[in-house]
Design a protein around this motif. Structure first.
Motif, PDB file in Angstrom:
ATOM      1  N   GLN A  32      10.872  13.201 -16.496  1.00 19.34           N
ATOM      2  CA  GLN A  32      10.370  13.313 -15.058  1.00 19.34           C
ATOM      3  C   GLN A  32      10.350  11.693 -14.596  1.00 19.34           C
ATOM      4  O   GLN A  32      10.536  11.380 -13.379  1.00 19.34           O
ATOM      5  CB  GLN A  32       9.211  13.988 -14.813  1.00 19.34           C
ATOM      6  CG  GLN A  32       8.914  14.136 -13.553  1.00 19.34           C
ATOM      7  CD  GLN A  32       7.640  15.265 -13.294  1.00 19.34           C
ATOM      8  OE1 GLN A  32       7.006  15.632 -14.389  1.00 19.34           O
ATOM      9  NE2 GLN A  32       7.420  15.570 -12.186  1.00 19.34           N
ATOM     10  N   TYR A  33       9.568  10.997 -15.368  1.00 22.77           N
ATOM     11  CA  TYR A  33       9.271   9.591 -14.927  1.00 22.77           C
ATOM     12  C   TYR A  33      10.602   8.698 -14.942  1.00 22.77           C
ATOM     13  O   TYR A  33      10.790   8.012 -14.050  1.00 22.77           O
ATOM     14  CB  TYR A  33       8.284   8.826 -15.830  1.00 22.77           C
ATOM     15  CG  TYR A  33       7.032   9.501 -15.655  1.00 22.77           C
ATOM     16  CD1 TYR A  33       6.271   9.353 -14.292  1.00 22.77           C
ATOM     17  CD2 TYR A  33       6.281   9.830 -16.754  1.00 22.77           C
ATOM     18  CE1 TYR A  33       4.918   9.634 -14.467  1.00 22.77           C
ATOM     19  CE2 TYR A  33       4.878  10.163 -16.562  1.00 22.77           C
ATOM     20  CZ  TYR A  33       4.392  10.159 -15.437  1.00 22.77           C
ATOM     21  OH  TYR A  33       2.859  10.372 -15.251  1.00 22.77           O
TER      22      TYR A  33
ATOM     23  N   SER B  87       8.020  14.977 -19.685  1.00 25.46           N
ATOM     24  CA  SER B  87       7.205  13.996 -18.802  1.00 25.46           C
ATOM     25  C   SER B  87       7.895  12.693 -18.752  1.00 25.46           C
ATOM     26  O   SER B  87       8.023  12.105 -17.481  1.00 25.46           O
ATOM     27  CB  SER B  87       5.545  13.595 -19.000  1.00 25.46           C
ATOM     28  OG  SER B  87       4.904  14.733 -19.147  1.00 25.46           O
TER      29      SER B  87
END
Length: 135
Positions: A115-116, A112
């Motif tokens: 991805q950010y 995550s």
């Protein structure tokens, strides 16, 4: 020695199960506390394991698996030792499962974050600020 090791492994299992909730919550301070406790328990477990290995070596059984030693040398009618050994095996299996689940949670969090970072144009090699205050 087996009973002490079993108690340590049970405490480690309890910490590992608590760690799951802390990882899901993302509470870094609680995680740090748990890791400090875990480190202390792992050191205690390692010390016991070293003593066990030394004893086994002195008995000339260093090349034998623990289960085989238990089957050959533990009194067959000593239910407490046999139950403790079987409980240890089960606790270690549970500990392995809990650790695997926690590793999946950690890997999910890392994915995550990556991805950010990608969405915001941050690259791994470019994680410092420039003179304008941006990446």
């Amino acid at each position: 020695m087996l009973i002490k090791q079993l108690e340590i492994q049970k405490q480690l299992l309890s910490l590992e199960e608590s760690k799951k909730d802390v990882l899901v919550e993302g509470d870094v301070e609680k995680l740090d506390e748990l890791l400090q406790k875990q480190t202390s328990l792992v050191l205690s477990s390692t010390n016991l394991e070293n003593k066990r290995e030394e004893l086994i070596s002195q008995m000339g059984l260093a090349d034998k698996p623990y289960r085989e030693i238990m089957e050959q040398y533990a009194p067959k009618d000593d239910e407490a030792i046999n139950n403790s050994f079987e409980e240890m095996v089960e606790v270690l299996h549970q500990l392995k499962r809990a650790n695997g689940l926690n590793n999946k949670i950690i890997q999910s969090r890392i994915a995550s974050i990556k991805q950010y970072q990608s969405l915001f144009g941050v690259q791994e090699g470019n994680l410092t600020y420039n003179n304008e205050g941006s990446f």
